[in-house]
Design a protein around this motif. Structure first.
Motif, PDB file in Angstrom:
ATOM      1  N   ILE A 265      59.288  42.353 -21.496  1.00 27.20           N
ATOM      2  CA  ILE A 265      59.272  41.178 -22.373  1.00 27.20           C
ATOM      3  C   ILE A 265      57.892  41.010 -23.006  1.00 27.20           C
ATOM      4  CG2 ILE A 265      59.345  38.642 -22.396  1.00 27.20           C
ATOM      5  CD1 ILE A 265      61.552  38.865 -20.210  1.00 27.20           C
ATOM      6  N   GLU A 266      56.856  41.124 -22.177  1.00 26.91           N
ATOM      7  CA  GLU A 266      55.486  40.985 -22.678  1.00 26.91           C
ATOM      8  C   GLU A 266      55.172  42.064 -23.714  1.00 26.91           C
ATOM      9  OE1 GLU A 266      50.915  40.534 -20.973  1.00 26.91           O
ATOM     10  OE2 GLU A 266      52.417  41.573 -19.765  1.00 26.91           O
TER      11      GLU A 266
ATOM     12  N   ALA B  81      59.904  44.643 -13.749  1.00 26.79           N
ATOM     13  CA  ALA B  81      59.787  45.554 -14.882  1.00 26.79           C
ATOM     14  C   ALA B  81      60.251  44.877 -16.175  1.00 26.79           C
ATOM     15  CB  ALA B  81      60.595  46.822 -14.634  1.00 26.79           C
ATOM     16  N   ILE B  82      61.312  44.083 -16.080  1.00 24.55           N
ATOM     17  CA  ILE B  82      61.812  43.376 -17.261  1.00 24.55           C
ATOM     18  C   ILE B  82      60.766  42.401 -17.781  1.00 24.55           C
ATOM     19  CG2 ILE B  82      63.499  41.652 -18.015  1.00 24.55           C
ATOM     20  CD1 ILE B  82      65.534  43.121 -16.178  1.00 24.55           C
TER      21      ILE B  82
ATOM     22  N   GLU C  46      52.204  48.097 -24.131  1.00 22.18           N
ATOM     23  CA  GLU C  46      53.223  48.927 -23.486  1.00 22.18           C
ATOM     24  C   GLU C  46      52.586  49.949 -22.544  1.00 22.18           C
ATOM     25  OE1 GLU C  46      55.500  52.454 -25.256  1.00 22.18           O
ATOM     26  OE2 GLU C  46      56.906  50.777 -25.515  1.00 22.18           O
ATOM     27  N   ILE C  47      51.557  50.621 -23.011  1.00 20.26           N
ATOM     28  CA  ILE C  47      50.872  51.628 -22.188  1.00 20.26           C
ATOM     29  C   ILE C  47      50.324  51.001 -20.905  1.00 20.26           C
ATOM     30  CG2 ILE C  47      48.823  53.115 -22.096  1.00 20.26           C
ATOM     31  CD1 ILE C  47      49.346  53.661 -25.125  1.00 20.26           C
ATOM     32  N   ASN C  48      49.652  49.854 -21.058  1.00 25.89           N
ATOM     33  CA  ASN C  48      49.072  49.187 -19.889  1.00 25.89           C
ATOM     34  C   ASN C  48      50.146  48.749 -18.892  1.00 25.89           C
ATOM     35  OD1 ASN C  48      46.448  49.479 -20.815  1.00 25.89           O
ATOM     36  ND2 ASN C  48      46.427  47.495 -21.844  1.00 25.89           N
ATOM     37  N   ASN C  49      51.219  48.152 -19.412  1.00 29.21           N
ATOM     38  CA  ASN C  49      52.276  47.671 -18.527  1.00 29.21           C
ATOM     39  C   ASN C  49      53.060  48.822 -17.888  1.00 29.21           C
ATOM     40  OD1 ASN C  49      51.437  45.145 -19.211  1.00 29.21           O
ATOM     41  ND2 ASN C  49      53.340  44.464 -20.136  1.00 29.21           N
TER      42      ASN C  49
ATOM     43  N   PHE D 161      58.551  33.605 -21.740  1.00 31.01           N
ATOM     44  CA  PHE D 161      58.915  33.360 -20.347  1.00 31.01           C
ATOM     45  C   PHE D 161      59.053  34.689 -19.618  1.00 31.01           C
ATOM     46  CE2 PHE D 161      61.630  31.389 -16.985  1.00 31.01           C
ATOM     47  CZ  PHE D 161      60.830  30.280 -16.733  1.00 31.01           C
ATOM     48  N   PRO D 162      58.534  34.798 -18.391  1.00 28.32           N
ATOM     49  CA  PRO D 162      58.546  36.083 -17.683  1.00 28.32           C
ATOM     50  C   PRO D 162      59.900  36.469 -17.097  1.00 28.32           C
ATOM     51  CG  PRO D 162      57.518  34.411 -16.321  1.00 28.32           C
ATOM     52  CD  PRO D 162      57.768  33.774 -17.654  1.00 28.32           C
ATOM     53  N   LYS D 163      60.845  35.533 -17.080  1.00 34.33           N
ATOM     54  CA  LYS D 163      62.193  35.823 -16.613  1.00 34.33           C
ATOM     55  C   LYS D 163      63.141  35.820 -17.810  1.00 34.33           C
ATOM     56  CE  LYS D 163      61.231  33.562 -12.167  1.00 34.33           C
ATOM     57  NZ  LYS D 163      61.617  32.501 -11.205  1.00 34.33           N
ATOM     58  N   PRO D 164      64.171  36.677 -17.803  1.00 39.42           N
ATOM     59  CA  PRO D 164      65.084  36.732 -18.952  1.00 39.42           C
ATOM     60  C   PRO D 164      65.748  35.392 -19.238  1.00 39.42           C
ATOM     61  CG  PRO D 164      65.444  38.590 -17.476  1.00 39.42           C
ATOM     62  CD  PRO D 164      64.514  37.653 -16.760  1.00 39.42           C
ATOM     63  N   VAL D 165      65.814  35.031 -20.519  1.00 37.71           N
ATOM     64  CA  VAL D 165      66.473  33.805 -20.955  1.00 37.71           C
ATOM     65  C   VAL D 165      67.551  34.183 -21.966  1.00 37.71           C
ATOM     66  CG1 VAL D 165      66.222  31.530 -22.018  1.00 37.71           C
ATOM     67  CG2 VAL D 165      64.347  32.477 -20.641  1.00 37.71           C
TER      68      VAL D 165
END
Length: 258
Positions: free
Chosen positions: A212-213, A207-208, A229-232, A97-101
């Motif tokens: 996560i991704e 950014a979070i 990580e590098i791409n993001n 999920f793209p939002k923190p859970v």
């Protein structure tokens, strides 16, 4: 949003999702799994929600397991379909999920309940929590990611012991194992979850989401987590949040992330 087996409260960008089947100790059945997917899909698209707290109704259970009465007569193919659809609709969906859970574990988190808590990005627990994967005592194995996520969190040896013995561990042991991050009283569980959520809200949710991704990429076969990580990291330089955060830092101000 109105559901039969869930309750969703939204306040100040924080959505609290309650599994609401207290008479069944919040056990997961197919209807609840479908409703969880619908709820999270809606929250994903809700611009007014940035963080989700996942918990159970009442004081006895987060989720006491799957509703065994529903699948006791299942065939091999039905069992496989149960696991596959559940993972796709809820457990993997929440893990990515793209939002923190945040899972706020109150009381029993057994079988599918522990698997649900483990799909969250991190967990806190009340001091009456009891966690375990009792599936082998029923002649099956965990089917919602338990054999994969538990070793990632507590290590292979401890995961093997928990799965093989089908036993429960208490909240402090879960904290010692790294399965939960914090232990508090039942009364302070949701306030602590909200306190942590508000700390997260001080930062860039964009950014979070990218973090996560990147973290999850490390646990996917054939995916180079460092490359993700590098791409993001690079993509972040093109965001308004990066401009806001860096300029606020340079000007000794608090950033205002929308």
């Amino acid at each position: 949003m109105t559901f039969e087996n869930l309750r969703v409260d939204i306040n100040d960008r924080i959505a609290t999702v309650f599994i609401d089947r207290p008479k069944k100790l919040n056990a997961l059945n197919r209807a609840t799994i479908e409703e969880l997917h619908k709820a999270f899909a809606s929250l994903r698209d809700d611009a007014d929600v940035s963080i989700i707290i996942l918990t159970g109704s009442g004081e006895k259970a987060f989720v006491a397991g799957a509703d065994i009465s529903e699948f006791s007569e299942y065939s091999v193919e039905q069992g496989k379909d149960l696991a596959a659809k559940g993972q796709e609709q809820v457990f993997d969906y929440i893990a990515n999920f793209p939002k923190p859970v945040i899972a706020a574990v109150n009381g029993f988190a057994l079988g599918g309940g522990l698997e649900l808590a483990m799909s969250a990005h991190f967990r806190i627990a009340s001091d009456n929590a009891r966690l375990g994967l009792p599936e082998t005592s029923l002649g099956v194995i965990p089917g919602y990611g338990g054999t994969q996520r538990l070793p990632q969190l507590v290590g292979k040896g401890r995961a093997m012991e928990m799965i093989m013995t089908a036993g429960m561990i208490d909240a402090q042991t879960a904290k010692d194992y790294g399965l939960v991050n914090h232990v508090t009283t039942l009364e302070e569980l949701l306030p602590l979850a909200e306190k942590l959520a508000n700390k997260i809200l001080n930062n860039s949710i964009q950014a979070i989401s990218a973090a996560i991704e990147a973290v999850n990429a490390n646990y996917k076969d054939g995916v180079d987590g460092f490359e993700t990580e590098i791409n993001n990291f690079g993509k972040a330089f093109g965001t308004e949040d990066f401009k806001e955060g860096t300029q606020a830092f340079l000007n000794k101000k608090k950033p205002n992330f929308n």
